[in-house]
Design a protein around this motif. Sequence first.
Motif, PDB file in Angstrom:
ATOM      1  N   ILE A   1       6.997  10.414  -8.457  1.00 31.76           N
ATOM      2  CA  ILE A   1       7.418   9.160  -7.827  1.00 31.76           C
ATOM      3  C   ILE A   1       6.227   8.234  -7.619  1.00 31.76           C
ATOM      4  CG2 ILE A   1       7.344   9.929  -5.401  1.00 31.76           C
ATOM      5  CD1 ILE A   1      10.080   7.697  -6.950  1.00 31.76           C
ATOM      6  N   TYR A   2       5.057   8.782  -7.335  1.00 30.16           N
ATOM      7  CA  TYR A   2       3.862   7.939  -7.211  1.00 30.16           C
ATOM      8  C   TYR A   2       3.586   7.218  -8.532  1.00 30.16           C
ATOM      9  CZ  TYR A   2      -0.942   6.440  -6.683  1.00 30.16           C
ATOM     10  OH  TYR A   2      -2.082   5.679  -6.652  1.00 30.16           O
ATOM     11  N   ASN A   3       3.656   7.934  -9.644  1.00 25.58           N
ATOM     12  CA  ASN A   3       3.433   7.315 -10.957  1.00 25.58           C
ATOM     13  C   ASN A   3       4.502   6.290 -11.295  1.00 25.58           C
ATOM     14  OD1 ASN A   3       1.011   8.615 -11.589  1.00 25.58           O
ATOM     15  ND2 ASN A   3       2.100  10.435 -12.306  1.00 25.58           N
TER      16      ASN A   3
ATOM     17  N   ASP B   1      11.647  -3.957  -6.357  1.00 24.64           N
ATOM     18  CA  ASP B   1      11.491  -4.108  -7.815  1.00 24.64           C
ATOM     19  C   ASP B   1      11.819  -2.808  -8.545  1.00 24.64           C
ATOM     20  OD1 ASP B   1      10.755  -6.718  -7.387  1.00 24.64           O
ATOM     21  OD2 ASP B   1       8.621  -6.387  -7.825  1.00 24.64           O
ATOM     22  N   TYR B   2      11.346  -1.686  -7.984  1.00 26.00           N
ATOM     23  CA  TYR B   2      11.629  -0.388  -8.597  1.00 26.00           C
ATOM     24  C   TYR B   2      13.139  -0.122  -8.638  1.00 26.00           C
ATOM     25  CZ  TYR B   2      11.927   4.628  -9.306  1.00 26.00           C
ATOM     26  OH  TYR B   2      12.275   5.872  -9.779  1.00 26.00           O
ATOM     27  N   LEU B   3      13.814  -0.332  -7.513  1.00 29.04           N
ATOM     28  CA  LEU B   3      15.254  -0.078  -7.469  1.00 29.04           C
ATOM     29  C   LEU B   3      16.019  -1.009  -8.398  1.00 29.04           C
ATOM     30  CD1 LEU B   3      15.744   0.595  -3.671  1.00 29.04           C
ATOM     31  CD2 LEU B   3      15.889   2.263  -5.536  1.00 29.04           C
ATOM     32  N   ASN B   4      15.636  -2.268  -8.462  1.00 32.18           N
ATOM     33  CA  ASN B   4      16.297  -3.198  -9.388  1.00 32.18           C
ATOM     34  C   ASN B   4      16.110  -2.745 -10.832  1.00 32.18           C
ATOM     35  OD1 ASN B   4      17.469  -5.107  -7.594  1.00 32.18           O
ATOM     36  ND2 ASN B   4      15.438  -5.918  -7.194  1.00 32.18           N
ATOM     37  N   ARG B   5      14.953  -2.190 -11.141  1.00 30.89           N
ATOM     38  CA  ARG B   5      14.687  -1.707 -12.496  1.00 30.89           C
ATOM     39  C   ARG B   5      15.509  -0.453 -12.816  1.00 30.89           C
ATOM     40  NH1 ARG B   5       9.044   0.400 -13.290  1.00 30.89           N
ATOM     41  NH2 ARG B   5      10.083   2.371 -13.017  1.00 30.89           N
TER      42      ARG B   5
ATOM     43  N   LEU C   1       5.966   4.361  -9.125  1.00 27.48           N
ATOM     44  CA  LEU C   1       5.762   3.188  -8.267  1.00 27.48           C
ATOM     45  C   LEU C   1       4.433   2.465  -8.466  1.00 27.48           C
ATOM     46  CD1 LEU C   1       7.120   4.710  -4.950  1.00 27.48           C
ATOM     47  CD2 LEU C   1       8.207   2.902  -6.294  1.00 27.48           C
ATOM     48  N   LYS C   2       3.402   3.187  -8.851  1.00 31.29           N
ATOM     49  CA  LYS C   2       2.053   2.602  -8.806  1.00 31.29           C
ATOM     50  C   LYS C   2       1.859   1.424  -9.759  1.00 31.29           C
ATOM     51  CE  LYS C   2      -0.374   5.559 -12.051  1.00 31.29           C
ATOM     52  NZ  LYS C   2      -1.443   6.515 -12.228  1.00 31.29           N
ATOM     53  N   GLY C   3       2.641   1.338 -10.812  1.00 30.62           N
ATOM     54  CA  GLY C   3       2.506   0.221 -11.737  1.00 30.62           C
ATOM     55  C   GLY C   3       3.265  -1.025 -11.335  1.00 30.62           C
ATOM     56  N   ILE C   4       4.022  -0.945 -10.239  1.00 29.85           N
ATOM     57  CA  ILE C   4       4.849  -2.073  -9.791  1.00 29.85           C
ATOM     58  C   ILE C   4       4.125  -2.804  -8.687  1.00 29.85           C
ATOM     59  CG2 ILE C   4       7.033  -2.722  -8.730  1.00 29.85           C
ATOM     60  CD1 ILE C   4       8.211  -0.173  -9.932  1.00 29.85           C
ATOM     61  N   LYS C   5       3.897  -4.069  -8.868  1.00 34.01           N
ATOM     62  CA  LYS C   5       3.287  -4.898  -7.808  1.00 34.01           C
ATOM     63  C   LYS C   5       3.851  -6.288  -7.894  1.00 34.01           C
ATOM     64  CE  LYS C   5      -0.033  -2.203  -6.043  1.00 34.01           C
ATOM     65  NZ  LYS C   5      -0.681  -2.020  -4.875  1.00 34.01           N
TER      66      LYS C   5
ATOM     67  N   SER D   1       0.843  -1.194   0.000  1.00 32.28           N
ATOM     68  CA  SER D   1       0.000   0.000   0.000  1.00 32.28           C
ATOM     69  C   SER D   1       0.883   1.251   0.000  1.00 32.28           C
ATOM     70  CB  SER D   1      -0.942   0.001   1.206  1.00 32.28           C
ATOM     71  OG  SER D   1      -0.218   0.034   2.416  1.00 32.28           O
ATOM     72  N   ILE D   2       0.302   2.337  -0.484  1.00 28.93           N
ATOM     73  CA  ILE D   2       1.017   3.607  -0.553  1.00 28.93           C
ATOM     74  C   ILE D   2       0.227   4.653   0.226  1.00 28.93           C
ATOM     75  CG2 ILE D   2       1.852   5.457  -2.053  1.00 28.93           C
ATOM     76  CD1 ILE D   2       2.162   3.378  -4.280  1.00 28.93           C
ATOM     77  N   GLU D   3       0.893   5.303   1.169  1.00 30.41           N
ATOM     78  CA  GLU D   3       0.300   6.374   1.970  1.00 30.41           C
ATOM     79  C   GLU D   3       0.883   7.693   1.491  1.00 30.41           C
ATOM     80  OE1 GLU D   3       1.264   8.155   6.371  1.00 30.41           O
ATOM     81  OE2 GLU D   3       1.210   5.987   6.174  1.00 30.41           O
ATOM     82  N   ILE D   4       0.023   8.648   1.184  1.00 29.48           N
ATOM     83  CA  ILE D   4       0.457   9.989   0.820  1.00 29.48           C
ATOM     84  C   ILE D   4      -0.062  10.933   1.886  1.00 29.48           C
ATOM     85  CG2 ILE D   4       0.377  11.838  -0.891  1.00 29.48           C
ATOM     86  CD1 ILE D   4      -0.119   9.649  -3.008  1.00 29.48           C
TER      87      ILE D   4
END
Length: 115
Positions: free
Chosen positions: A107-109, A68-72, A111-115, A13-16
Amino acid sequence: MNGKYIVVKADGSIEIGTGEGKVTLAFMQEKVGGFIERIPLPFETTIDLWCDEEGLFKDYNENAMVSDYLNRVWSINDSFHIMGDVLILGHDDGNTVWLTDEEANWIYNELKGIK
């Protein structure tokens, strides 16, 4: 100064949220659950990722989204295994600051596609 922060939780989950004034060490430690450690990005940005430096020893769950984001973005296969919740803030001349609306949206955009 006012702005935003993002917490990417280990459960995906993402908290803003919004913050006012100075970003404090106590706030950062509360959001990650312990001592903070900066996670660098491989490109020039005003965004910093922060995690609990002892997350592995505290048996936190892996934060698959951030890992996953950092590996990418680092173009590495499965080398990053970030444990626990991750706080995302900005920086300005070496000082930690709240994210601008533009930084938070970017940054939200990312991350949001990574699951």
